[in-house]
Design a protein around this motif. Structure first.
Motif, short mmCIF file in Angstrom:
data_model
loop_
_atom_site.label_atom_id
_atom_site.label_comp_id
_atom_site.label_asym_id
_atom_site.label_seq_id
_atom_site.Cartn_x
_atom_site.Cartn_y
_atom_site.Cartn_z
N VAL A 13 3.03 8.81 -9.91
CA VAL A 13 1.77 8.69 -10.64
C VAL A 13 0.64 8.53 -9.64
O VAL A 13 0.83 7.98 -8.55
N PRO A 14 -0.55 9.03 -9.97
CA PRO A 14 -1.68 8.84 -9.05
C PRO A 14 -2.04 7.36 -8.94
O PRO A 14 -1.89 6.60 -9.90
N ILE A 15 -2.50 6.98 -7.76
CA ILE A 15 -2.86 5.58 -7.50
C ILE A 15 -4.34 5.50 -7.16
O ILE A 15 -4.87 6.32 -6.42
N ASP A 16 -4.99 4.48 -7.70
CA ASP A 16 -6.38 4.17 -7.38
C ASP A 16 -6.35 2.92 -6.50
O ASP A 16 -5.96 1.84 -6.95
N TRP A 17 -6.71 3.06 -5.25
CA TRP A 17 -6.62 1.97 -4.26
C TRP A 17 -7.87 1.10 -4.21
O TRP A 17 -8.01 0.29 -3.30
N ARG A 18 -8.78 1.20 -5.14
CA ARG A 18 -10.07 0.53 -5.03
C ARG A 18 -10.00 -1.00 -4.93
O ARG A 18 -10.96 -1.61 -4.48
N LEU A 19 -8.91 -1.62 -5.35
CA LEU A 19 -8.84 -3.08 -5.33
C LEU A 19 -8.25 -3.66 -4.04
O LEU A 19 -7.97 -4.85 -3.98
N VAL A 20 -8.07 -2.83 -3.02
CA VAL A 20 -7.51 -3.31 -1.76
C VAL A 20 -8.44 -2.99 -0.59
O VAL A 20 -9.21 -2.04 -0.65
N SER A 21 -8.32 -3.80 0.46
CA SER A 21 -9.10 -3.55 1.68
C SER A 21 -8.47 -2.38 2.44
O SER A 21 -7.38 -1.92 2.10
N GLU A 22 -9.13 -1.94 3.49
CA GLU A 22 -8.61 -0.83 4.28
C GLU A 22 -7.26 -1.17 4.92
O GLU A 22 -6.35 -0.36 4.92
N GLN A 25 -5.08 -3.47 3.86
CA GLN A 25 -4.10 -3.53 2.77
C GLN A 25 -3.68 -2.12 2.36
O GLN A 25 -2.49 -1.87 2.15
N ARG A 26 -4.64 -1.23 2.26
CA ARG A 26 -4.32 0.14 1.86
C ARG A 26 -3.40 0.80 2.88
O ARG A 26 -2.46 1.50 2.51
N GLN A 27 -3.67 0.59 4.15
CA GLN A 27 -2.85 1.19 5.19
C GLN A 27 -1.40 0.68 5.09
O GLN A 27 -0.45 1.47 5.15
N VAL A 28 -1.24 -0.61 4.90
CA VAL A 28 0.10 -1.20 4.79
C VAL A 28 0.78 -0.75 3.50
O VAL A 28 1.93 -0.30 3.52
N LEU A 29 0.07 -0.86 2.37
CA LEU A 29 0.68 -0.53 1.09
C LEU A 29 0.97 0.96 0.95
O LEU A 29 2.00 1.35 0.40
N SER A 30 0.10 1.82 1.47
CA SER A 30 0.38 3.25 1.38
C SER A 30 1.54 3.63 2.30
O SER A 30 2.34 4.50 1.96
N THR A 31 1.67 2.95 3.45
CA THR A 31 2.84 3.18 4.32
C THR A 31 4.11 2.79 3.58
O THR A 31 5.11 3.51 3.60
#
Length: 180
Positions: free
Chosen positions: A76-85, A87-93
């Protein structure tokens, strides 16, 4: 077009999950559908809430399939707007590199993500993950055991999810139709 936020729920063995989605994608998932969870998500996104069941249908269906043991990867598509850069790097990894049935340690995820942050910080990122299950923070473990889990009712939920995925062996009393 003005962006909006829509909520949907799905009943699982872990309880009624609350999913929030924007036009971009899933922005949050809560283990309990409460007015406070809805209010926090709406406030955090700053978006008006609309009724859009068709938008949520794919995510809710994927969660049903996951809990039935039939879905191995959320697409499913994800909207990362609620995380910092960071956090996004870690969570997307995590989302992109740790598949169903596998685990990674907090320290290894820190290295893999290229952030260079310490295992404790990775643990904090996992604890603040706004989209658990879809972004599988339950697959991140300590080097000496399961580590913690802030989703649902805690570490027993993590153990149940890892057993569902086959990362942990099932005990004789484990049951797909019954939560922890």
């Amino acid at each position: 077009m003005t962006e909006t936020l829509a909520f949907g729920t799905v009943d699982t063995v872990l309880g009624r999950l609350l999913v929030a989605e924007t036009e971009t994608g899933v922005v949050s998932l809560h283990f309990r559908d409460t007015p406070a969870a809805r209010e926090r998500t709406a406030k955090a996104t700053g978006l008006p809430v609309v009724d859009a069941p068709a938008r949520l249908a794919p995510a809710l269906s994927a969660l049903r399939d996951y809990f039935a043991g039939d879905l191995k990867r959320f697409e499913v598509p994800i909207d990362w707007r609620l995380v910092s850069e960071v956090q996004r790097q870690v969570l997307s990894t995590l989302y992109e590199t740790v598949p169903y049935g596998k685990v990674v340690t907090y320290g290894d995820l820190g290295v893999r993500s290229g952030t260079g942050v310490h295992a404790q910080v990775i643990g904090q990122v996992m604890g603040s993950n706004p989209i658990p299950l879809v972004v599988p923070c339950h697959r991140v473990v300590a080097s000496n055991g399961l580590g913690g889990y802030s989703g649902g009712s805690g570490v027993e939920v993590k153990r149940w999810l890892l057993t569902l995925e086959g990362a942990l062996p099932a005990t004789l009393d484990w049951d797909l139709t019954r939560g922890p």
